[in-house]
Design an enzyme around this catalytic site. Structure first.
Site, short mmCIF file in Angstrom:
data_model
loop_
_atom_site.label_atom_id
_atom_site.label_comp_id
_atom_site.label_asym_id
_atom_site.label_seq_id
_atom_site.Cartn_x
_atom_site.Cartn_y
_atom_site.Cartn_z
N ASP A 232 0.87 -1.17 0.00
CA ASP A 232 0.00 0.00 0.00
C ASP A 232 0.91 1.23 0.00
O ASP A 232 1.36 1.68 1.05
CB ASP A 232 -0.91 -0.04 1.24
CG ASP A 232 -1.79 1.21 1.35
OD1 ASP A 232 -1.62 2.14 0.53
OD2 ASP A 232 -2.62 1.26 2.27
N LYS A 261 -2.44 8.94 -3.13
CA LYS A 261 -2.30 10.32 -2.67
C LYS A 261 -1.53 11.23 -3.63
O LYS A 261 -2.03 12.28 -4.00
CB LYS A 261 -1.70 10.35 -1.28
CG LYS A 261 -2.76 9.90 -0.26
CD LYS A 261 -2.36 10.12 1.17
CE LYS A 261 -3.54 9.94 2.09
NZ LYS A 261 -3.51 8.68 2.85
C1 LIG Z 1 -4.59 7.75 3.19
C2 LIG Z 1 -4.29 6.31 3.05
C3 LIG Z 1 -5.25 5.41 2.58
C4 LIG Z 1 -6.67 5.84 2.27
O1 LIG Z 1 -6.74 6.74 1.24
P1 LIG Z 1 -8.08 7.62 1.03
O2 LIG Z 1 -7.81 8.37 -0.23
O3 LIG Z 1 -8.20 8.48 2.23
O4 LIG Z 1 -9.22 6.68 0.91
C5 LIG Z 1 -4.88 4.11 2.39
N1 LIG Z 1 -3.63 3.68 2.70
C6 LIG Z 1 -2.69 4.51 3.16
C7 LIG Z 1 -1.33 4.00 3.44
C8 LIG Z 1 -2.99 5.85 3.37
O5 LIG Z 1 -2.06 6.67 3.88
#
Ligand SMILES: *Cc1c(COP(=O)(O)O)cnc(C)c1O
Length: 420
Positions: A232, A261
């Site tokens: 992730d 992000k």
């Molecule tokens: C922010 C984040 C998410 C979720 O992303 P959203 O766009 O808020 O749904 C998932 N995994 C990690 C590692 C994150 O930092």
């Protein structure tokens, strides 16, 4: 308005920052005051606000196509984005599935992993393995993988069971975590669908960091039992840790990689889940074996155009080459701040610098909130994770602005600790 992660009392009793405009590192409020966006708008804004090329690209694409249903159609932006994304991905990731945000990119990875084993001869592989301190988003599968109680507590009965690694903060540290995982995964190899990890940095649980060797060991374990490894990189990807991907810093290629992000540099909500050819091959063989997942806005043309432009800016402006110098000043700053009485721990990696002023974890004693308020008086927008105060500025922040930011946050931290 019902804002996220904010109590009703705080929402109704406190004035939020009213942002009417943004430019580069700065947010501007309705009175024309400016605040440094020290968290890069929840870690998305890697290139600064309103990068001229992104503004131009949005305008240009708007003249042509916003969106078309991704069932039975395609368009040049998404096709080219897939190719360009795969070209910069860790080698071996060859396929891209597009969705909307970080949570959905994880949701998709989870469903791909599950369906993969269901239809490829290992249906008992239904269990996911995740780390202590994990955060993967707020949808149900993502929450099932997470371990931050404040986020998942209430929803426990709705979530599926996972195998959670012990915490590295306990005696024995990472050695014990890895040993425990080795033992349990070898014993249950036939039941493991995937190991899911935020590589190198667990963002939401307080910028907790681990050594690349830990990541390599976790990946090696997935090879040993021949299960899938999901990285992730929603937070860590796109240069945040000092290289394009955290995974490549450990020399590994995951089977599935989540991107969100930094993907459109904060311009539009868009995400991707990348897969290897092996995983993709597991979905050939007719309609009954197709990936059973999709979103209305999958492959959105405006988002794709922006995501392509982001990659072009990374290349043309050599964004990654500029990280080392900036990362060094962030690391020097955290090390210096770590000497202050009241700073319990400090960490830095790439464009992340974090200070623990109280206990690690969500919630906190209030010192984080106090420092954020003092920072705001000094023209900095911070949003601490509990008592962990951190900066994640844009990757191309000018050096003098970075120096200004670090000084200003230092002032707020000192003042906040004095009042404790
Ligand atoms: C922010 C984040 C998410 C979720 O992303 P959203 O766009 O808020 O749904 C998932 N995994 C990690 C590692 C994150 O930092």
């Amino acid at each position: 308005m019902w804002p996220p992660y904010t109590s009703r009392e705080r929402h109704e009793g406190h004035d939020p920052l009213v942002v009417v405009e943004a430019d580069g590192s700065w947010l501007f409020d309705h009175d024309g005051r400016r605040y440094f966006d020290a968290i890069g708008s929840w870690w998305t804004c890697t290139l600064g606000h309103r990068h001229p090329r992104l503004v131009a690209r949005v305008r240009e694409q708007s003249e042509r196509l916003f969106h078309v249903a991704a069932g039975g159609t395609t368009h040049p932006e998404i096709a080219l984005l897939a190719r360009e994304l795969v070209a910069v991905a860790p080698p071996g990731l060859t396929r891209a599935h597009f969705s909307d945000d970080g949570s959905t990119s994880v949701e998709v990875a989870t469903k791909i992993a599950f369906q993969y084993w269901q239809q490829n001869g290992r249906p008992a592989r239904r269990r996911f393995v995740a780390l202590s301190g994990a955060y993967h988003g707020d949808t149900l599968a993502a929450m099932s993988l997470a371990s931050i109680e404040e986020f998942r507590g209430t929803f426990g009965p709705l979530l599926f069971e996972i195998h959670r690694a012990p915490s590295p903060t306990e005696v024995g540290g990472w050695d014990r975590v890895l040993e425990s995982l080795r033992r349990s995964l070898r014993a249950h190899a036939d039941e493991v669908a995937a190991i899911v990890v935020e590589p190198l940095v667990q963002g939401a649980s307080g910028m907790r960091m681990h050594h690349p060797e830990v990541l390599r060991e976790l990946h090696a374990l997935s090879r040993e039992i021949d299960t899938l490894f999901v990285a992730d990189e929603v937070f860590t990807g796109y240069g945040r840790t000092g290289a394009m991907w955290a995974c490549t810093q450990a020399g590994i290629t995951p089977d599935l990689l989540c991107v969100a992000k930094g993907f459109t540099a904060g311009v539009l909500p868009m995400a991707a889940t990348l897969a290897t050819e092996r995983v993709y091959d597991g979905f050939s063989g007719g309609a009954s074996r197709a990936l059973m997942h999709g979103h209305t806005f999958s492959g959105h043309a405006l988002g794709a155009a922006v995501a392509r432009e982001v990659l072009a800016i990374y290349r043309d402006e050599a964004i990654l080459d500029g990280l080392e110098l900036r990362a060094r000043s962030i690391a020097a700053w955290t090390a210096r701040m770590g000497q202050l009485p009241g700073v319990r721990a400090h960490r830095a990696l790439g464009m992340i610098g974090a200070l623990d002023l109280g206990h690690v974890g969500y919630g906190g004693t209030g010192v984080g909130l106090r420092v954020a308020e003092l920072a705001r008086e000094r023209g900095v927008f911070l949003r601490p994770l509990g008592d962990t105060v951190y900066v994640t500025p844009r990757l191309n922040v000018p050096l003098e602005e970075l120096a200004w930011l670090l000084d200003a946050v230092e002032g707020a931290v000192r003042a906040g600790l004095e009042r404790a």
